[in-house]
Design an enzyme around this catalytic site. Structure first.
Site, PDB file in Angstrom:
ATOM      1  N   HIS A 206     -44.343  39.639 -36.039  1.00  0.00           N
ATOM      2  CA  HIS A 206     -44.049  38.682 -37.098  1.00  0.00           C
ATOM      3  C   HIS A 206     -45.171  38.710 -38.116  1.00  0.00           C
ATOM      4  CE1 HIS A 206     -42.237  35.102 -38.898  1.00  0.00           C
ATOM      5  NE2 HIS A 206     -43.491  34.771 -39.182  1.00  0.00           N
TER       6      HIS A 206
ATOM      7  N   ASP B 242     -35.727  24.277 -36.418  1.00  0.00           N
ATOM      8  CA  ASP B 242     -36.659  24.863 -37.385  1.00  0.00           C
ATOM      9  C   ASP B 242     -35.956  25.129 -38.711  1.00  0.00           C
ATOM     10  OD1 ASP B 242     -39.137  26.149 -38.320  1.00  0.00           O
ATOM     11  OD2 ASP B 242     -37.820  27.890 -38.399  1.00  0.00           O
TER      12      ASP B 242
ATOM     13  N   ARG C 113     -39.118  20.757 -45.316  1.00  0.00           N
ATOM     14  CA  ARG C 113     -40.538  20.907 -45.677  1.00  0.00           C
ATOM     15  C   ARG C 113     -40.684  21.580 -47.031  1.00  0.00           C
ATOM     16  NH1 ARG C 113     -42.434  24.519 -41.306  1.00  0.00           N
ATOM     17  NH2 ARG C 113     -44.345  24.574 -42.490  1.00  0.00           N
TER      18      ARG C 113
ATOM     19  N   SER D 225     -43.187  26.476 -36.307  1.00  0.00           N
ATOM     20  CA  SER D 225     -42.005  27.050 -36.950  1.00  0.00           C
ATOM     21  C   SER D 225     -41.869  28.527 -36.564  1.00  0.00           C
ATOM     22  CB  SER D 225     -42.154  26.891 -38.469  1.00  0.00           C
ATOM     23  OG  SER D 225     -41.239  27.683 -39.167  1.00  0.00           O
TER      24      SER D 225
ATOM     25  N   LYS E  56     -39.149  30.263 -33.289  1.00  0.00           N
ATOM     26  CA  LYS E  56     -38.143  31.308 -33.527  1.00  0.00           C
ATOM     27  C   LYS E  56     -38.386  32.509 -32.605  1.00  0.00           C
ATOM     28  CE  LYS E  56     -39.021  30.942 -37.933  1.00  0.00           C
ATOM     29  NZ  LYS E  56     -39.096  30.456 -39.303  1.00  0.00           N
TER      30      LYS E  56
HETATM   31  N1  URA Z   1     -42.893  31.112 -41.961  1.00  0.00           N
HETATM   32  C1  URA Z   1     -42.142  30.367 -41.109  1.00  0.00           C
HETATM   33  O1  URA Z   1     -41.279  30.870 -40.406  1.00  0.00           O
HETATM   34  N2  URA Z   1     -42.388  29.051 -41.073  1.00  0.00           N
HETATM   35  C2  URA Z   1     -43.321  28.428 -41.816  1.00  0.00           C
HETATM   36  O2  URA Z   1     -43.480  27.242 -41.698  1.00  0.00           O
HETATM   37  C3  URA Z   1     -44.080  29.230 -42.694  1.00  0.00           C
HETATM   38  C4  URA Z   1     -43.853  30.578 -42.733  1.00  0.00           C
END
Ligand code: URA
Length: 435
Positions: free
Chosen positions: A82, A161, A168, A183, A187
């Site tokens: 990621h 999320d 947000r 967040s 995932k």
């Molecule tokens: N990427 C994400 O998946 N979540 C965030 O809060 C910021 C960047």
């Protein structure tokens, strides 16, 4: 339990219990807790923070707000990577095939770009026919039979999320380290990852502007993975200038293809080798970074990584003629180079400005759901620290609209600097956490 009491507790800087966090997240996901209470709570978290224990409980609550994939029957170890988001970051396109070619099947769910930072799905959709909306069944089947999958995040995974992130985004509560960490990690956990390489970007073109913040975010995510029974390694990487040369969807696909053929930009290739090496360590194929890099480099030189990329495109409905001959990918009608006004050394190529200019050209979105133009973008010809002669191309703009081209050019002159003294080249990486 009442949502308002949980908001008050966080407002008053007190630590929330696991039960309170689970109540809040499940209530918000179901719609029992309205957006205005979730917004107040997110702002209280942004202002007052969370302990690592609270952040882990929040991550797990969000990960379990929907389906959780179990890939244990499909792969020996479920690997993932990621990036926290950047400009010119097409790493997944090259690294995934490298790792798969080295013998570790990977199924990955990626996201779209938002704001100045690009997204893997948008890039892959430059390839006509390529599907990014696989069902969970299709995902599992392709992982089993082809060994490589790159698709969008299923709506059934970590729905809390999805809802909270959208909230947000419009309530000024994105830049909170516990909220970003939970967040991202929710995932990854919901997608079944057991070993995760986190590419935490730092600098002008990143969410984290300082090394201290990036380190804190990276350490927190590594700790969350451990507390959740998974393993993560975080790389702290530079995002002050764009990664590689190309910024913009089809331009980046072409650069990733060049890299898979062994002639990509040096900084991008270096980046890919490092990310791939740590994925190979997590997957048990390499013991050290050096060994991982050698294995990854071999998948490029023997053509096997390229073959995996081609197999991926084919499996997901993409027309391989476009990747076999990348000059057929979408191309902009207006291509204009900005020439160096004087000789010297490139001292600055502001990644954030370049990313925002790419959005103006149409390569990204101002807001979710906006259409994008796959053809447009910017190509950087020199990296920070390199010499340049007066009249040499510094940047090239690819546009489909005259007015946007002019606006882009004006902005980009403010994003670059040529200096008479040679500046230090920017580092690629600032450190590794969680080894
Ligand atoms: N990427 C994400 O998946 N979540 C965030 O809060 C910021 C960047």
């Amino acid at each position: 339990m009442r949502a308002v009491d949980i908001i008050i507790k966080k407002r008053d800087k007190l630590e929330l219990t696991k039960e309170e966090i689970e109540f809040f997240i499940s209530g918000y996901t179901k719609g029992d807790i309205p957006d205005y209470q979730a917004a107040a709570w997110a702002m209280a978290v942004l202002l007052n923070g969370m302990t690592p224990r609270e952040t882990t409980d929040l991550t797990l609550a969000m990960a379990h707000s929907g389906d959780v994939l179990d890939l244990s029957g499909v792969v020996d170890i479920a690997l993932d990577k990621h990036s926290t988001g950047g400009v010119g970051d097409k790493t997944t396109l090259a690294v995934l095939p490298m790792v798969v070619a080295a013998g570790l099947p990977v199924g990955k769910m990626s996201g779209r770009g938002l704001g100045f930072s690009g997204g893997t799905l948008d890039k892959m959709e430059s390839i006509p026919g390529y599907r990014t909306d696989l069902t969970t069944e299709e995902f599992l089947e392709q992982l089993r039979t082809v060994g490589i999958v790159l698709t969008g995040q299923s709506a059934d995974l970590a729905p809390a999320d999805g809802k909270l992130y959208a909230l947000r985004d419009v309530t000024g509560t994105v830049p909170s380290i516990p909220l970003i960490a939970s967040s991202i990690m929710s995932k990854k956990l919901a997608a079944g990852a057991q070993g995760i390489v986190l590419d935490v970007k730092v600098g002008r073109g990143a969410f984290m502007q300082t090394l201290d913040d990036a380190r804190e975010l990276a350490q927190l995510m590594v700790d969350i993975a451990r507390l959740a029974g998974r393993r993560a390694i975080a790389l702290l990487s530079d995002m002050n200038q764009p990664l590689g040369y190309a910024v913009g969807n089809a331009l980046e696909v072409k650069e990733a293809i060049d890299t898979l053929h062994g002639h990509g930009p040096a900084d991008f290739y270096e980046h890919c080798l490092k990310v791939a090496a740590y994925m190979l360590i997590l997957g048990g194929k390499a013991k050290t970074e050096e060994e991982g890099r050698a294995i990854a480099a071999h998948t490029i030189s023997d053509g096997s990584a390229w073959e995996k990329f081609r197999a991926l495109v084919q499996a997901q409905g993409g027309d391989v003629a476009y990747v076999d001959e990348p000059e057929r990918l979408p191309r902009a009608s207006l291509v204009e180079s900005m020439l160096a006004p004087k000789s010297g050394y490139v001292a600055r190529i502001d990644a954030r400005e370049v990313g925002e200019t790419a959005v103006i050209l149409g390569a990204g979105r101002e807001k979710k759901g906006d259409p994008i133009d796959h053809a447009v973008g910017i190509v950087v010809h020199k990296k920070v620290g390199e010499p340049i002669e007066e009249g040499e191309p510094l940047l090239t703009i690819h546009a489909n609209d005259e007015a946007r081209l002019n606006e882009a050019e004006e902005r980009l002159w403010g994003a670059v600097e040529i200096s008479p003294e040679k500046p230090e080249p920017l580092p690629h990486f600032y450190g590794v956490i969680g080894l």
